[in-house]
Design an enzyme around this catalytic site. Structure first.
Site, short mmCIF file in Angstrom:
data_model
loop_
_atom_site.label_atom_id
_atom_site.label_comp_id
_atom_site.label_asym_id
_atom_site.label_seq_id
_atom_site.Cartn_x
_atom_site.Cartn_y
_atom_site.Cartn_z
N ASP A 91 0.84 -1.18 0.00
CA ASP A 91 0.00 0.00 0.00
C ASP A 91 0.89 1.24 0.00
O ASP A 91 1.44 1.62 1.03
CB ASP A 91 -0.91 0.00 1.23
CG ASP A 91 -1.89 1.16 1.23
OD1 ASP A 91 -1.84 1.99 0.29
OD2 ASP A 91 -2.69 1.25 2.18
N GLY A 104 4.49 3.91 -14.30
CA GLY A 104 3.70 4.49 -15.37
C GLY A 104 2.56 5.34 -14.88
O GLY A 104 1.51 5.40 -15.52
N ARG A 139 3.87 12.34 -4.89
CA ARG A 139 2.89 12.47 -3.80
C ARG A 139 2.86 11.24 -2.91
O ARG A 139 2.55 11.34 -1.72
CB ARG A 139 1.50 12.74 -4.38
CG ARG A 139 1.36 14.12 -5.02
CD ARG A 139 -0.09 14.48 -5.23
NE ARG A 139 -0.76 13.63 -6.21
CZ ARG A 139 -0.77 13.86 -7.51
NH1 ARG A 139 -0.13 14.91 -8.01
NH2 ARG A 139 -1.40 13.05 -8.33
N GLY A 187 -5.38 9.54 -21.10
CA GLY A 187 -5.32 9.12 -22.50
C GLY A 187 -4.94 7.67 -22.60
O GLY A 187 -4.53 7.04 -21.62
N HIS A 188 -5.08 7.12 -23.78
CA HIS A 188 -4.66 5.76 -24.09
C HIS A 188 -3.95 5.77 -25.44
O HIS A 188 -3.90 6.78 -26.14
CB HIS A 188 -5.84 4.80 -24.09
CG HIS A 188 -6.29 4.39 -22.71
ND1 HIS A 188 -5.50 3.65 -21.87
CD2 HIS A 188 -7.44 4.65 -22.04
CE1 HIS A 188 -6.14 3.45 -20.73
NE2 HIS A 188 -7.32 4.05 -20.81
N ASP A 189 -3.41 4.62 -25.77
CA ASP A 189 -2.65 4.42 -27.00
C ASP A 189 -3.27 5.15 -28.18
O ASP A 189 -2.58 5.89 -28.91
CB ASP A 189 -2.57 2.91 -27.28
CG ASP A 189 -1.84 2.55 -28.55
OD1 ASP A 189 -2.33 2.89 -29.64
OD2 ASP A 189 -0.79 1.90 -28.46
N TYR A 222 -2.77 8.99 -28.22
CA TYR A 222 -1.42 9.45 -28.55
C TYR A 222 -1.13 9.25 -30.04
O TYR A 222 -0.51 10.09 -30.68
CB TYR A 222 -0.38 8.71 -27.69
CG TYR A 222 -0.80 8.59 -26.25
CD1 TYR A 222 -1.29 9.69 -25.55
CD2 TYR A 222 -0.72 7.37 -25.58
CE1 TYR A 222 -1.71 9.58 -24.23
CE2 TYR A 222 -1.14 7.25 -24.26
CZ TYR A 222 -1.64 8.35 -23.59
OH TYR A 222 -2.05 8.23 -22.30
N ASP A 235 1.42 1.70 -26.78
CA ASP A 235 1.73 0.97 -25.56
C ASP A 235 3.06 0.22 -25.65
O ASP A 235 3.87 0.28 -24.72
CB ASP A 235 0.62 -0.03 -25.25
CG ASP A 235 -0.59 0.63 -24.61
OD1 ASP A 235 -0.46 1.77 -24.14
OD2 ASP A 235 -1.67 0.01 -24.58
#
Length: 416
Positions: free
Chosen positions: A87, A110, A118, A152-154, A157, A183
């Site tokens: 954790d 990632g 943080r 966002g995802h593959d 981009y 990816d």
């Protein structure tokens, strides 16, 4: 489907690691897309990769569409490494990761920019513990810039790179090339290249550094030739009209009489002449190969020829001819292909045929080090192998900083 019988390339007889990266120790903060693929690549090549999963995922096996409560041995990107559930929002959990970082050569993550900081496991905290550590970061947009904090995802981009608009037929929507370019090629492979480059530099400098592997940057680098061709006036913006996007009749796919497909890549003149010969077309057509005005008629002639026979018949006719023409296989057929079987391109593991480690090495071959395991399956044992005393592990479990999942019995190596 009948499965081919291959000899699996697994860990050595005594469970020791194999491959050119043997001895390298890497921490992977679990994520999706490029991170797991990069971790798999490092593991396949011999590194000891310790995956840090979330306690909420304990008992699940992740997929790129999220965690699943069902057993998912088919998610091969998580193969070959042990899982520790920590954790990171617990102060003792973050402290445990920093202690692991003291022994590691590299850490890959990632998260969105600022998240690791943080949580108290960002580069500054890690470098304080281990100045030689290489800190690899995979994101979509990069660590800075106006889009850096956006989700966002593959596909997003790829769309922003300009290359998605260049893929597909002239009419209709752009074609989606799975999630291969962002990816894996633009993300995971660039992250691996960056981490290994930084590790090489750290051998002489004694200092680690941050590797910023943005999928958008990686996609752009992959497409460098097309940006150049466009600016030189050699590439049109209308997709499906250029030499390598399906516009050229000698670099395209054609349907056969049985609704199969053949892929034609006869770019060079000698291969194009062979293509015409096998198809029974006029050899004089070779003179118009690069005449764009003749492409529609040339395509129609080739298309008509392919429609006269089945895919199997054309495969047999092209088998011994240098025409760069091959059948378009589906995923099941690819596993059965003679060339894949001869090279052992796929290996069986946990009931699933999956790609063998690549690239190949003559003296220090890579090896699959084990199947994908549920999150937290190795928490207690792996922490002890990385220097935690049993009483310390018990204390972390009691505090809720770490969670032990169901123990997985498949062999995983340890360099500790």
């Amino acid at each position: 489907m009948e499965r081919p019988s291959f000899e699996a390339e697994l860990t050595g007889e005594k469970g020791e690691a194999m491959g050119p990266l043997t001895g390298l120790k890497i921490i992977e903060l679990a994520g999706l897309g490029p991170g797991p693929w990069c971790g798999m690549l490092f593991s396949d090549l011999g590194a000891e990769v310790l995956r840090i999963d979330r306690p909420s995922d304990v008992g699940t096996v992740r997929t790129d569409l999220g965690a699943s409560n069902e057993r998912q041995p088919a998610f091969v990107n998580d193969r070959g490494r042990r899982s520790v559930a920590i954790d990171l929002k617990h102060p003792d959990g973050a402290a445990a990761v920093l202690r692991l970082a003291e022994q590691a050569d590299a850490l890959i993550e990632g998260n969105r920019p600022g998240v690791a900081e943080r949580l108290g496991v960002g580069p500054a905290e890690c470098f304080t513990r281990n100045p030689r550590l290489v800190y690899g970061r995979a994101t979509g947009w990069g660590q800075d810039g106006p889009l850096s904090d956006r989700a966002g995802h593959d596909l997003n981009y790829l769309a922003t790179s300009g290359l998605l608009a260049a893929m597909g037929p002239p009419e209709g929507a752009p074609a989606i090339p799975l999630n291969l370019l962002g990816d894996f090629a633009g993300g995971g492979l660039m992250l691996a290249m960056g981490v290994l480059s930084a590790l090489w530099e750290a051998r002489s400098s004694g200092h680690g550094q941050v590797v910023d592997a943005a999928m958008l940057d990686g996609i752009a680098l992959l497409g460098g030739i097309f940006y150049g061709q466009r600016q030189a006036g050699m590439l049109g913006l209308k997709r499906g009209t250029n030499a390598l996007d399906g516009g050229a009749p000698f670099y395209a796919v054609y349907e056969t009489s049985d609704a199969g497909w053949m892929a034609v890549g006869a770019i060079e003149a000698k291969f194009f002449s062979e293509l015409l010969d096998v198809l029974g077309l006029d050899p004089g057509l070779a003179a118009s190969q690069w005449d764009r005005g003749a492409w529609p008629e040339l395509r129609a002639r080739i298309e008509g020829a392919f429609k006269t026979r089945t895919r199997a018949e054309w495969e047999a006719r092209f088998a011994d001819r240098e025409a760069c023409t091959t059948p378009v296989l589906d995923l099941d057929e690819a596993l059965q292909h003679d060339h894949a079987r001869a090279r052992g391109s796929f290996v069986p593991l946990d009931g699933v045929l999956q790609p063998a480690p690549a690239p190949r090495f003559s003296r220090t071959p890579g090896a699959v080090q084990g199947p994908a395991v549920p999150a937290g399956a190795d928490t207690a044992r792996a922490l002890q192998d990385w220097g935690f005393a049993a009483r310390e592990v018990d204390a972390l479990r009691s505090s809720g900083a770490v969670v032990q999942g169901s123990v997985h019995t498949s062999p995983h190596h340890s360099n500790s």
